[in-house]
Design a protein around this motif. Structure first.
Motif, short mmCIF file in Angstrom:
data_model
loop_
_atom_site.label_atom_id
_atom_site.label_comp_id
_atom_site.label_asym_id
_atom_site.label_seq_id
_atom_site.Cartn_x
_atom_site.Cartn_y
_atom_site.Cartn_z
N MET A 97 0.84 -1.21 0.00
CA MET A 97 0.00 0.00 0.00
C MET A 97 0.87 1.25 0.00
N ILE A 102 -1.90 2.41 -2.98
CA ILE A 102 -3.14 1.71 -3.36
C ILE A 102 -4.37 2.38 -2.74
N PRO A 103 -4.32 2.81 -1.45
CA PRO A 103 -5.51 3.50 -0.91
C PRO A 103 -5.83 4.78 -1.71
N ALA A 105 -5.10 5.39 -4.83
CA ALA A 105 -5.56 5.02 -6.17
C ALA A 105 -7.03 4.61 -6.14
N ILE A 106 -7.39 3.85 -5.13
CA ILE A 106 -8.80 3.41 -5.02
C ILE A 106 -9.70 4.62 -4.79
N ARG A 107 -9.20 5.51 -3.92
CA ARG A 107 -9.99 6.74 -3.62
C ARG A 107 -10.20 7.56 -4.90
N TRP A 108 -9.12 7.70 -5.70
CA TRP A 108 -9.16 8.51 -6.92
C TRP A 108 -10.20 7.95 -7.90
N VAL A 109 -10.21 6.63 -8.06
CA VAL A 109 -11.17 6.01 -8.99
C VAL A 109 -12.60 6.33 -8.55
N ARG A 110 -12.85 6.20 -7.26
CA ARG A 110 -14.21 6.47 -6.74
C ARG A 110 -14.58 7.94 -6.92
N LYS A 127 -3.55 7.06 -14.08
CA LYS A 127 -2.79 6.07 -13.28
C LYS A 127 -1.34 6.45 -13.05
#
Ligand SMILES: NC(=O)c1ccc[n+]([C@@H]2O[C@H](COP(=O)([O-])OP(=O)(O)OC[C@H]3O[C@@H](n4cnc5c(N)ncnc54)[C@H](O)[C@@H]3O)[C@@H](O)[C@H]2O)c1
Ligand SMILES: O=C(O)CC[C@@H](O)C(=O)O
Length: 389
Positions: A97, A102-103, A105-110, A127
């Motif tokens: 992470m 990774i946290p 990246a996940i936040r950005w997608v959402r 990305k």
């Protein structure tokens, strides 16, 4: 009936090991003889005179007043190694992470989806903000090579990392379990200066408080990623925040969040999840219940963090368990009282730890209550229990 108070949620796998005809167990139990706890803070708890022992379903015991318990004749048990694998897996996750955000990246997608953007059209461009290094061929420094640190070391070796470990009190057993490729260093600075990732697996004590301070961080490699699944207090937050601000530390991944830390962008914080797997909760609960029962029912002290370890097979018809100060003459003082009553000692064990000692005596015939009272009144005796079989 023994009364056991639970101070946190304890896995039923452990609780079911208490026979219901012998134990009353629950969070509302009054005047308990045993306490089962995880991370609840007992530091200011006033102990009821009936309290005989505390079992910590876990390994960090900084939430329990160990010295005060020892002085009151209350052994505190922990569950060494029972949650080590759960923590090890989260450490590997924490390194990943922290490397590849990774946290974030996940936040950005959402966030893209929430703002009405068609996510699939922006991922390729977006990305590039989340590029981060692989673990392979990087150097990991591990502070503390006990139950957790040693298996983190071996797993990191299998991921192709170069591993440096520091542990001034390394046990022979652990040393034998370590992969032979782990470099064990005597000077922590050798670890600091080489490591791309540093993870700590030590207890929080007065000696380890703020061990990772401004000086320690200054000795590290620029851009290091620091993982703390041990205890928040081991790291000086102000020094860490400054280091994150200057880029000296690239990411701080911690299991011990606080509002101040969360003001920094490169902090990845989890809600104390290290041991939160069903397997680990079950292992810890089962071990804690077994050690507590062994003490209450047989007087055996196993996995204690504040009083001597001692187990003895049952013999005779009665066992006296005597916790006392570690001073000369105690054995003679205690055993002379049985001789006076004509009672034969079938078996006896005595062990000390620091200022305290424990004596278990198995007797061939029952002694009178007056003898037990005399043992209790003997100078430097802290607590006497009588068990019969
Ligand atoms: N995040 C979580 O949920 C979670 C879960 C389990 C444990 N923990 C924390 O991890 C800690 C370690 O657990 P463990 O099971 O590995 O304990 P352990 O007793 O097996 O290992 C601790 C090691 O630290 C070493 N040590 C002591 N002082 C040191 C120092 N100054 N420098 C380097 N090494 C030192 C000891 O020699 C020992 O080998 C616990 O005390 C607890 O605080 C956190
Ligand atoms: O009980 C827990 O969930 C955490 C326990 C962990 O911090 C430990 O020190 O064993």
């Amino acid at each position: 009936m023994y009364r056991i108070q639970t101070m946190n949620k304890i896995s039923p796998v452990g609780l079911n090991r208490f026979p219901s005809e012998l134990y009353e167990v629950g969070d509302a139990v009054q005047d308990p003889q045993g306490i089962l706890v995880r991370s609840a803070k007992l530091l200011d708890l006033e102990f009821n005179p009936s309290l005989l022992a505390i079992a910590r379903a876990g390994v960090g015991v900084n939430n329990i007043p160990l010295d005060r318990c020892a002085a009151a004749g209350i052994p505190v048990f922990s569950t060494p190694g029972a949650n080590a694998n759960a923590v090890k897996e989260l450490v590997i996750c924490a390194m990943l992470m922290g490397s590849r955000d990774i946290p974030g990246a996940i936040r950005w997608v959402r966030e893209q989806a929430a703002s009405g953007v068609d996510v699939s059209t922006v991922v390729e461009k977006g990305k590039s903000a989340f590029i981060g290094p692989e673990l392979y061929k990087k150097t990991l420094g591990i502070i503390g090579l006990g139950a957790i640190g040693s298996i983190v070391a071996n797993t990191a070796i299998s991921l192709g990392m170069d591993v440096y470990g520091y542990d001034p009190f390394l046990s022979v057993d652990t040393a034998l379990r370590l992969d032979r490729h782990v470099h064990v260093v005597k000077d922590i600075n050798d670890l600091y200066k080489r490591s791309d990732y540093i993870t700590m697996h030590i207890h929080y004590t007065e000696k380890t408080a703020h061990m990772i301070d401004a000086d320690a961080i200054a000795a590290m490699k620029r851009g290091v990623r620091v993982i703390n699944l041990a205890r928040g207090e081991i790291v000086d937050d102000e020094a860490m925040l400054t280091a994150l601000d200057t880029g000296m530390v690239a990411a701080y991944i911690t299991d011990f969040p606080n509002n101040r830390l969360l003001t920094a962008p490169h902090v990845i914080a989890m809600p104390h999840l290290g041991a939160s797997t069903p397997e680990s909760e079950q292992n810890c609960a089962a071990m804690a219940v077994d050690t507590l029962r062994d003490y209450l029912e047989s007087g055996n002290i196993r996995s204690s963090v504040n009083l001597p370890e001692m187990t003895m097979d049952r013999s005779g018809v009665q066992r006296l368990c005597v916790l006392h100060k570690n001073v000369p003459g105690m054995l003679a003082n205690i055993t002379s009282l049985f001789g006076r009553d004509g009672v034969n000692v079938e078996n006896l064990s005595n062990k000390s730890r620091g200022d305290y000692a424990y004596t278990m005596v198995d007797l061939g015939s029952k002694v009178g209550d007056n003898v037990i009272e005399d043992v209790r009144r003997t100078a430097n005796v802290i607590r006497v229990r009588s068990l019969e079989w």
